[in-house]
Design an enzyme around this catalytic site. Structure first.
Site, PDB file in Angstrom:
ATOM      1  N   GLU A 183      48.444  44.030  36.831  1.00 27.55           N
ATOM      2  CA  GLU A 183      49.304  45.160  37.198  1.00 27.55           C
ATOM      3  C   GLU A 183      49.710  45.982  35.976  1.00 27.55           C
ATOM      4  OE1 GLU A 183      52.482  43.537  39.564  1.00 27.55           O
ATOM      5  OE2 GLU A 183      51.202  43.412  41.323  1.00 27.55           O
ATOM      6  N   GLU A 333      46.458  39.735  45.500  1.00 30.08           N
ATOM      7  CA  GLU A 333      47.714  39.008  45.720  1.00 30.08           C
ATOM      8  C   GLU A 333      48.353  39.501  47.014  1.00 30.08           C
ATOM      9  OE1 GLU A 333      50.519  39.481  42.545  1.00 30.08           O
ATOM     10  OE2 GLU A 333      49.071  38.962  40.992  1.00 30.08           O
ATOM     11  N   GLU A 381      60.490  33.345  38.751  1.00 29.91           N
ATOM     12  CA  GLU A 381      60.054  33.530  40.141  1.00 29.91           C
ATOM     13  C   GLU A 381      60.151  32.263  40.999  1.00 29.91           C
ATOM     14  OE1 GLU A 381      56.326  35.354  38.756  1.00 29.91           O
ATOM     15  OE2 GLU A 381      56.886  37.086  39.950  1.00 29.91           O
TER      16      GLU A 381
HETATM   17  C1  GAL Z   1      53.122  40.692  41.390  1.00 30.46           C
HETATM   18  C2  GAL Z   1      52.616  40.029  40.129  1.00 30.46           C
HETATM   19  C3  GAL Z   1      52.628  38.521  40.242  1.00 30.46           C
HETATM   20  C4  GAL Z   1      53.934  38.066  40.828  1.00 30.46           C
HETATM   21  C5  GAL Z   1      54.163  38.752  42.136  1.00 30.46           C
HETATM   22  C6  GAL Z   1      55.422  38.349  42.843  1.00 30.46           C
HETATM   23  O1  GAL Z   1      53.514  41.995  41.187  1.00 30.46           O
HETATM   24  O2  GAL Z   1      51.303  40.444  39.854  1.00 30.46           O
HETATM   25  O3  GAL Z   1      52.424  37.958  38.965  1.00 30.46           O
HETATM   26  O4  GAL Z   1      54.953  38.363  39.935  1.00 30.46           O
HETATM   27  O5  GAL Z   1      54.253  40.128  41.915  1.00 30.46           O
HETATM   28  O6  GAL Z   1      55.628  39.119  44.004  1.00 30.46           O
END
Ligand code: GAL
Length: 692
Positions: A183, A333, A381
């Site tokens: 990202e 993702e 997270e």
């Molecule tokens: C994305 C990121 C991941 C994780 C995810 C959580 O934006 O690429 O590494 O942080 O969000 O929602």
């Protein structure tokens, strides 16, 4: 000083030649978004962080992943401090063993380069690699993306670790592809970025006189004597030309940043391995069409932050991602339930995780990976959705994911070499979006919302839209809709004219054809370079604080936020709708016009019309182009997506609602898998249908 900084910028290879053909080096890929040999056409998997867990646990994790139906893991995209614990000392032993374990369990592997998370040894010894924000504050260690995108030193470290990884794994048959960084964003305002900015402007404009001319810097005494004087700014009261060029600069710099890692990987990797970078939801940080010229495949991260999906809007973002390369893509993702980064992180309802997975496939995803497998024991997270709980056993959504996995395995051979079908295209222009955002004129004129206002009625009526760049090939579409082509260059206009003359129907929305690519007004009324083709021009535009009536062939309704009075010039221009605005400027003035040109047609809609009018417009446009949906008369909660190719036609039906709905299939259609029984698609149900 300037000379040395400029030389430095050039030395780091910041390709500043305005985002362009220099990058058009990406390899030719075919319809399938992957080149797996003897492997499933649909990848299904998860982001796995073996470096966070004892090796003794890995086999248990991988077995559980298999029981979820996963065939793919993504590894290593944040593991820099584990792969290179000290400067120049590499440790890939653990990754070798993790990949081996994954392969033993039947997994394909995607490797991420770790440059989104520089290790402490790097930023401590080389603080010049740290990002500086627009207010001059340098980032510190502890988060991620805290590097400067223009730092030559950072570029060297990032490409070195990418090259080390590719040397080691570039020929490994289990590695199906590479994800560069994670990202990418945000930009930086450190001295190297400033030098690169000046170099960029010099490359773009050649002389400072030309920059002054394009930015019209006589205004407010903005005249520059040399490039060094130009501030690097993204916000605030700056010249709109400068602010738009800031976006061109970030595009060029990020593109070059990704290209540098792609080159480092390709030098060692088997061409069978794709190179991609995962992008974000409607991200405006750079021109995604331009950046994708340097990668093989698009991939993105789809999150529903509030847990309340708007299926049409979400589908539009999938379509945009497909458009980056006009090919199938990977969903790199997505959330197994919830995220952890909004004020209320609501989980998707039962059935919706599967629903969103099938939606991605319907819009062209050939892969879907969840983020993440198991929450780390600590770190930012720990609250995020995952497939396992803190104790390492499955959470409730696991079963739904496993069901999806079974269906994907069954569907993969059928979906191989198919792509989303569409007879119409919508043009998405980053320049236009940025230019409007820089000067909205009405605070509620959100260009993405405005795009969606037209996408929505068209998508629900056609069940397939390709979202493409304004420079893309248009010939195969019967209808091309540009909701707001605010920035329009002469070459783009020429292609649009040719499209119309060849028999296409081009529809332009409000604010179209107003600016050039330096964000300067065309010295012509809108739609500027297309006004002659239209045979009409915008007499005046108005920001609205209250709705204004509109009536005509679309019926009666309102314009909100924005209204343009159109003045027909040519005799053969047809007025489709007029404003009714008692005592106001717009009263009786044309709101929408159309003109036949040769075999084709051009239509201009000058207001942001309400949903009822837009629905009628969509119906009329599609009727006019002879475009019919695959399945008619569906409840608004039902989504239909068609994938076709290699002699196959498949429908993906999704009920995004909480009530069952009837579906009548065409003759000869058969159910492959899913929740269609007795002509009813269950609540949050999904069905894969084979057409004859
Ligand atoms: C994305 C990121 C991941 C994780 C995810 C959580 O934006 O690429 O590494 O942080 O969000 O929602």
């Amino acid at each position: 000083m300037r000379r040395s900084l400029t030389t430095l910028a050039a030395a780091l290879g910041v390709i500043v030649a305005a985002i362009a053909p220099a990058h058009a080096q990406s390899r030719v890929w075919h319809a399938r978004a992957t080149q797996f040999e003897n492997r499933p056409a649909l990848a299904f998997g998860v982001a796995w962080y073996p470096e966070q867990w004892p090796e003794a646990r890995w086999q248990t994790d991988l077995q559980l992943m298999r029981s979820a139906g996963f065939n793919t893991v993504r590894l290593a995209e944040f593991a820099w401090s584990t792969m290179e614990p000290e400067e120049g000392r590499f440790d890939f032993g653990w990754l070798d063993r993790a990949i081996d374990a994954a392969v033993r369990n039947g997994m394909m592997v995607v490797l991420g380069t770790p440059s989104a998370a520089p290790p402490a040894w790097l930023t401590q010894k080389y603080p010049d690699t740290l990002r500086v924000d627009e207010d001059g504050k340098r980032a510190g260690h502890g988060g991620r993306r805290h590097f400067s995108f223009a730092s030559a030193r950072y570029r060297q470290f990032a490409t070195r670790i990418a090259a080390e990884m590719a040397t080691r794994y570039g020929k490994n048959p289990a590695i199906v592809g590479w994800q560069i960084d994670n990202e990418i964003g945000p930009p930086s305002w450190d001295p190297e970025s400033v030098a690169a900015w000046h170099h960029f402007l010099e490359q773009r404009y050649g002389t400072i006189d030309e920059l002054n001319r394009r930015w019209a810097t006589q205004y407010w005494s903005q005249h520059y004597n040399n490039f060094d004087q130009v501030p690097l700014r993204a916000t605030g009261q700056h010249n709109p030309g400068l602010l738009l060029d800031f976006k061109h600069f970030t595009t060029a710099t990020w593109t070059d940043y990704v290209a540098a890692q792609a080159a480092a990987i390709r030098a060692h990797a088997d061409p069978r391995q794709f190179v991609t970078t995962n992008t974000m939801f409607w991200n405006a940080g750079f021109d995604h069409f331009a950046l994708h010229r340097v990668v093989d495949m698009a991939s993105w991260d789809n999150y529903i932050p509030d847990g309340r999906p708007d299926w049409v809007a979400n589908g539009a973002n999938h379509d945009l991602v497909r458009g980056y390369k006009q090919r199938n893509f990977w969903l790199m993702e997505t959330q197994p339930g919830r995220v952890d980064w909004v004020p209320v992180n609501r989980a998707l309802d039962p059935g919706q995780v599967r629903e969103m997975a099938w939606q991605a496939v319907g819009h062209g995803a050939d892969a879907l990976l969840y983020w993440q497998w198991r929450p780390a024991r600590n770190g930012q997270e720990t609250y995020h959705g995952a497939l396992l709980g803190a104790d390492g056993t499955p959470v409730p959504v696991f079963g739904e994911v496993a069901r999806t996995g079974k269906e994907f395995a069954q569907a993969a051979p059928l979906l191989a070499d198919t792509e989303p079908a569409a007879q119409i295209a919508m043009l998405f222009s980053y320049d236009s979006r940025w230019a409007i955002d820089i000067q909205r004129h009405h605070k509620d004129f959100d260009p993405v919302r405005q795009f969606l206002s037209l996408y929505r009625p068209l998508r629900t009526r056609t069940q397939g839209i390709h979202v493409i760049a304004p420079d893309a090939e248009l010939g195969k579409y019967r209808l091309v809709v540009a909701p707001s082509l605010h920035v329009l260059t002469p070459p783009q206009a020429e292609r649009l004219v040719a499209y119309v003359r060849a028999g296409g129907h081009l529809v332009l929305g409000p604010r179209s054809g107003m600016k050039d690519d330096a964000n300067a007004l065309w010295p012509k009324r809108q739609p500027g370079p297309l006004a002659d083709l239209l045979g009409a021009e915008v007499e005046q535009y108005y920001a609205l604080d209250a709705p204004v009536g509109v009536q005509g062939s679309y019926g009666a309704g309102k314009a909100n936020i924005w209204a343009e009075a159109i003045r027909p010039v040519a005799k053969d221009v047809e007025v489709l709708a007029t404003y009714s605005d008692p005592h106001g400027w717009l009263d009786g003035k044309p709101a929408a016009v159309t003109r036949r040109v040769g075999k084709g047609r051009i239509t201009y809609i000058g207001g942001w019309l309400d949903d009822g009018l837009l629905a009628t417009i969509a119906t009329q446009l599609l009727d006019g182009a002879g475009i019919r949906p695959v399945l008619a008369d569906l409840h608004p909660d039902i989504e239909v997506g068609e994938r076709s190719g290699a002699g196959k036609r498949l429908l993906i039906l999704i009920n995004h609602g909480a009530e069952p709905h009837p579906i009548a299939l065409p003759a000869g259609a058969s159910l492959v898998t899913g929740d269609l029984a007795g002509g009813t698609l269950s609540a949050h149900g999904v069905a894969l249908i084979k057409l004859r």
